[in-house]
Design a protein around this motif. Structure first.
Motif, mmCIF file in Angstrom:
data_model
loop_
_atom_site.group_PDB
_atom_site.id
_atom_site.type_symbol
_atom_site.label_atom_id
_atom_site.label_comp_id
_atom_site.label_asym_id
_atom_site.label_seq_id
_atom_site.Cartn_x
_atom_site.Cartn_y
_atom_site.Cartn_z
ATOM 1 N N CYS A 37 0.824 -1.208 0.000
ATOM 2 C CA CYS A 37 0.000 0.000 0.000
ATOM 3 C C CYS A 37 0.860 1.260 0.000
ATOM 4 C CB CYS A 37 -0.929 0.015 1.191
ATOM 5 S SG CYS A 37 -0.102 0.268 2.766
ATOM 6 N N TYR A 38 2.145 1.134 0.151
ATOM 7 C CA TYR A 38 3.099 2.250 0.100
ATOM 8 C C TYR A 38 2.979 3.201 1.288
ATOM 9 C CZ TYR A 38 4.193 1.195 -4.790
ATOM 10 O OH TYR A 38 4.580 0.598 -5.940
ATOM 11 N N LYS A 42 -3.097 -7.958 -4.249
ATOM 12 C CA LYS A 42 -1.970 -7.060 -4.508
ATOM 13 C C LYS A 42 -0.795 -7.493 -3.644
ATOM 14 C CE LYS A 42 -0.963 -2.145 -4.717
ATOM 15 N NZ LYS A 42 -1.310 -0.834 -4.202
ATOM 16 N N ASP A 72 -6.701 1.004 -5.696
ATOM 17 C CA ASP A 72 -5.971 2.016 -6.455
ATOM 18 C C ASP A 72 -6.598 3.395 -6.345
ATOM 19 O OD1 ASP A 72 -3.684 0.969 -7.665
ATOM 20 O OD2 ASP A 72 -4.941 -0.270 -8.932
ATOM 21 N N ARG A 119 0.574 4.812 -6.182
ATOM 22 C CA ARG A 119 -0.464 5.389 -5.343
ATOM 23 C C ARG A 119 -0.671 6.826 -5.795
ATOM 24 N NH1 ARG A 119 -1.998 1.892 -1.474
ATOM 25 N NH2 ARG A 119 -3.955 2.675 -2.219
ATOM 26 N N TRP A 143 -1.277 9.598 -4.473
ATOM 27 C CA TRP A 143 -0.763 10.791 -3.790
ATOM 28 C C TRP A 143 0.691 11.086 -4.131
ATOM 29 C CZ3 TRP A 143 -2.612 6.559 -0.895
ATOM 30 C CH2 TRP A 143 -1.643 5.730 -0.364
ATOM 31 N N PHE A 144 1.370 10.155 -4.789
ATOM 32 C CA PHE A 144 2.743 10.430 -5.211
ATOM 33 C C PHE A 144 2.780 11.261 -6.495
ATOM 34 C CE2 PHE A 144 3.723 6.325 -2.950
ATOM 35 C CZ PHE A 144 4.487 6.899 -1.961
#
Lengths: 168, 513
Positions: free
Chosen positions: A78-79, A110, B137, B250, B252-253
């Motif tokens: 999820c980063y 994922k 996503d 993602r 927000w990047f």
């Protein structure tokens, strides 16, 4: 303001001139350590690596990624740890898990294709652990992280998935 | 009082498809006093026929009213109940998206009743919405996340198991779109889009209430439209995701910069989403006159051409019969030498070059090397060579001409290449930026390539290539295009070029000492 230095010439007192007091004082300290170490066995040093020091349960050491009973990592790429990391030491590449290898269905569709931690950059603040919504990345109590080459200090997913008993 | 269907009838068919809430009827101050309503204590003028939500949008206060089913490019449904507002002298809360505004109305968007209703709607939506934001996503640009943060309840009183759709949890609707039905909030934007905008009618909702499910009209056929990427754009949750962007980044990047799509002569406005100058996706930017809210999938995926790993991004020079990477100094010196010694030079400029680039080449080359140049444009989309031959391929956006600036080339008085062949010259300067086709080159002519080329296109020209000078793609440069309707569009760089390519005016500057 510059520091002002004053030299004072002070004559020695008679005790200072008579060195025996100081010598006896020093010998007493040596004698104390000798008795503590030799007869009472009170050491401040330990015989590392045969003997290991006890650390607090809350000590933050080397990273690991928790796995479930199928040995699948709990990480869903999820980063969030990468986003929160102040040292920018985490690099993730996400991908899709093959459906044949994924009994959990949507829950784990994922996956991290790559999950690299540069432990030389890491400041062990524990933010990644705090941000993780899946309790996947954790910091263990392991503090022996010395390596003989620089490449060994970059942890990849296979290394991170090793089984470690976490703290708490 | 006129309603939305009346407005729709007034506007042309094409315009309806692009944009249901047109700003064409902007508020005109003057002869007839415009009707007014009071929105949260502020007097707002509007146009007869507007709904309350459209009035708020036009007054720049649309953010006060959350919505799921309403989208300015789609017909109004009024199904999600999120946009309810309190109107004085009306007993119940009214849906702002479907209630026509009337003169003298007093509308409140922040009362306790409204907030309680919104929290209730949010709680009902979240009963069945899975908590898979880490996997989803859409996270970061999700209406459900945003609205729950602003209006939702902190806890849920629902303790039972969530409803799931085991068969439609990860269902590929086509090569481009994946459906996760568990996340769907039944706003039906996608159904209305397929029925009213692209008219492919390939999506529908079956069953009612708890069992309501989005399905394909034909499971074997899948989604058929050319505008599938838009589904994932306006889906307020992560139910429909675009496979090309699935699990890639993602949101927000991403940094967002405006640009123009150069995929066809329509010149749709786009937003380039990039991180560290690596492009991850194109999304449409709203432009009422050109593309409305939409872009086609071909345009959306065309960023792959910019990020193509086989794209030539270093200057190259022929050495021992093969092109080899070199420095700019050597490549520019070789170009200068070739241009100086040649007797007759043909400059063939692809119609994907900007007006500035064409004008620069037309002015600078004769200035530097004398009048031995003949300039021709080349399009290469079939037999198409003038903008009058260009035609629409569907009812929405896609045009036949696959280059962005054919009209601009005509404005620069650039004649099209005769028969698509280059014959009678000893040196050819081929300028193209990845979009126009590669023209056929006769034997015995040396070639200088300039612009955006990939290695396959370069290899198709064989051993005649002497120098290869890499240029910048549309999203990497600034310039002007004129689209098929004659609309002039200027754009600035959206990303910084990662290779050694240069703008045309910098690149040819040092060829002559």
């Amino acid at each position: 303001m510059a520091t002002k230095t004053v030299n004072v010439s002070r004559p020695y007192t008679w005790q200072e001139k008579f060195y025996l007091f100081a010598i006896v004082q020093g010998l007493l300290i040596t004698l104390k350590h000798f008795i503590n170490g030799f007869f009472l066995r009170k050491h401040n040093t330990i015989m590392y690596p045969e003997v290991k020091r006890e650390y607090s349960n809350r000590f933050r050491g080397s990273h690991f990624i928790s796995v479930d009973k199928n040995k699948t990592e709990n990480c869903t790429a999820c980063y969030l740890c990468q986003t929160v990391c102040p040292a920018e030491c985490i690099t993730i590449v996400a991908g899709e898990r093959e459906s044949s290898k994924n009994p959990d269905g949507v829950k784990k569709e994922k996956r991290p294709v790559r999950f690299d931690i540069d432990s030389l950059r890491c400041c062990f603040c524990g933010f990644c652990e705090e941000a993780c919504p899946k309790d996947a990345i954790k910091l263990s109590g392991k503090y022996e992280m010395a390596a003989t080459s620089r490449s060994d200090t970059k942890y990849d997913l296979i290394y991170l998935k090793r089984e470690v008993k976490g703290r708490g | 009082m006129c309603n939305t269907t009346d407005i729709n009838r007034e506007m042309g068919k094409h315009e309806i498809a692009l944009n249901y809430c047109s700003n064409k009827h902007a508020v005109q101050k003057g002869a007839n006093p415009a009707p007014k309503l009071i929105l949260d204590g502020e007097v707002v003028e509007f146009v007869a026929g507007d709904t309350i939500l459209q009035v708020a949008e036009r007054a720049g206060r649309g953010h006060l009213i959350p919505r799921y089913c309403y989208h300015p490019g789609l017909p109004i449904a009024g199904t999600c109940r999120m946009c309810t507002v309190e109107v004085e002298k009306m007993v119940k809360l009214m849906t702002a998206c479907s209630t026509p505004a009337a003169d003298g109305m007093v509308v409140h968007t922040k009362t306790e009743r409204v907030l309680k209703s919104r929290a209730g709607v949010m709680e009902f939506l979240l009963i069945n919405h899975p908590l898979d934001c880490p996997v989803c996503d859409k996270a970061g640009e999700c209406d459900l996340q945003d609205n729950n943060y602003r209006y939702g309840p902190v806890t849920s009183s629902f303790l039972e198991d969530k409803r799931t759709y085991p068969k439609a949890a990860t269902k590929k609707l086509s090569e481009k779109i994946t459906l996760n039905m568990n996340r769907c909030v039944h706003c039906e934007r996608c159904v209305r889009f397929s029925e009213e905008v692209v008219k492919s009618c390939d999506l529908m909702m079956v069953n009612r209430s708890w069992h309501k499910e989005l399905t394909l009209a034909d499971d074997k056929l899948g989604l058929t439209s050319e505008y599938q990427g838009c589904l994932s754009d306006f889906c307020p949750v992560g139910a429909l995701t675009f496979n090309d962007f699935r699990f890639v980044k993602r949101s927000w990047f991403l940094q967002r910069h405006p640009s123009v799509c150069d995929g066809c002569s329509k010149g749709c406005n786009i937003e380039v989403h990039s991180e560290d100058n690596i492009i991850y996706r194109f999304t449409p930017a709203y432009n009422e006159k050109i593309n409305g809210h939409w872009i086609c999938d071909t345009g959306r995926l065309s960023y792959h051409q910019v990020m193509d790993p086989t794209r030539i991004v270093r200057p190259m020079l022929a050495h021992n019969g093969a092109l080899q990477a070199t420095s700019w100094e050597l490549a520019q010196a070789a170009t200068g030498h070739l241009l100086e010694t040649a007797k007759k030079v043909k400059v063939v400029i692809g119609t994907d070059a900007t007006i500035e680039e064409i004008r620069y080449l037309q002015a600078a080359l004769p200035d530097m090397f004398g009048s031995k140049f003949t300039f021709r444009s080349f399009n290469g989309t079939g037999t198409l060579s003038t903008s009058s031959q260009d035609k629409k391929l569907d009812h929405l956006l896609i045009m036949q001409d696959k280059t962005a600036n054919l009209r601009g080339a005509e404005e620069c008085k650039l004649a099209p290449l005769e028969n698509g062949q280059i014959n009678d010259s000893d040196l050819v300067l081929l300028v193209r930026f990845g979009r126009s086709a590669v023209p056929a080159v006769g034997n015995g002519q040396k070639l200088i390539l300039l612009g955006v080329w990939n290695s396959a296109e370069q290899a198709s020209l064989g051993a005649a290539v002497e120098v290869m000078l890499p240029g910048l793609a549309t999203v990497e440069k600034s310039g002007t295009y004129i689209n098929c309707d004659g609309i002039r569009q200027q754009f600035i760089p959206a990303v910084v070029h990662l290779g050694e390519g240069m703008a045309v005016n910098r690149l040819l500057r040092f060829t002559k000492k």
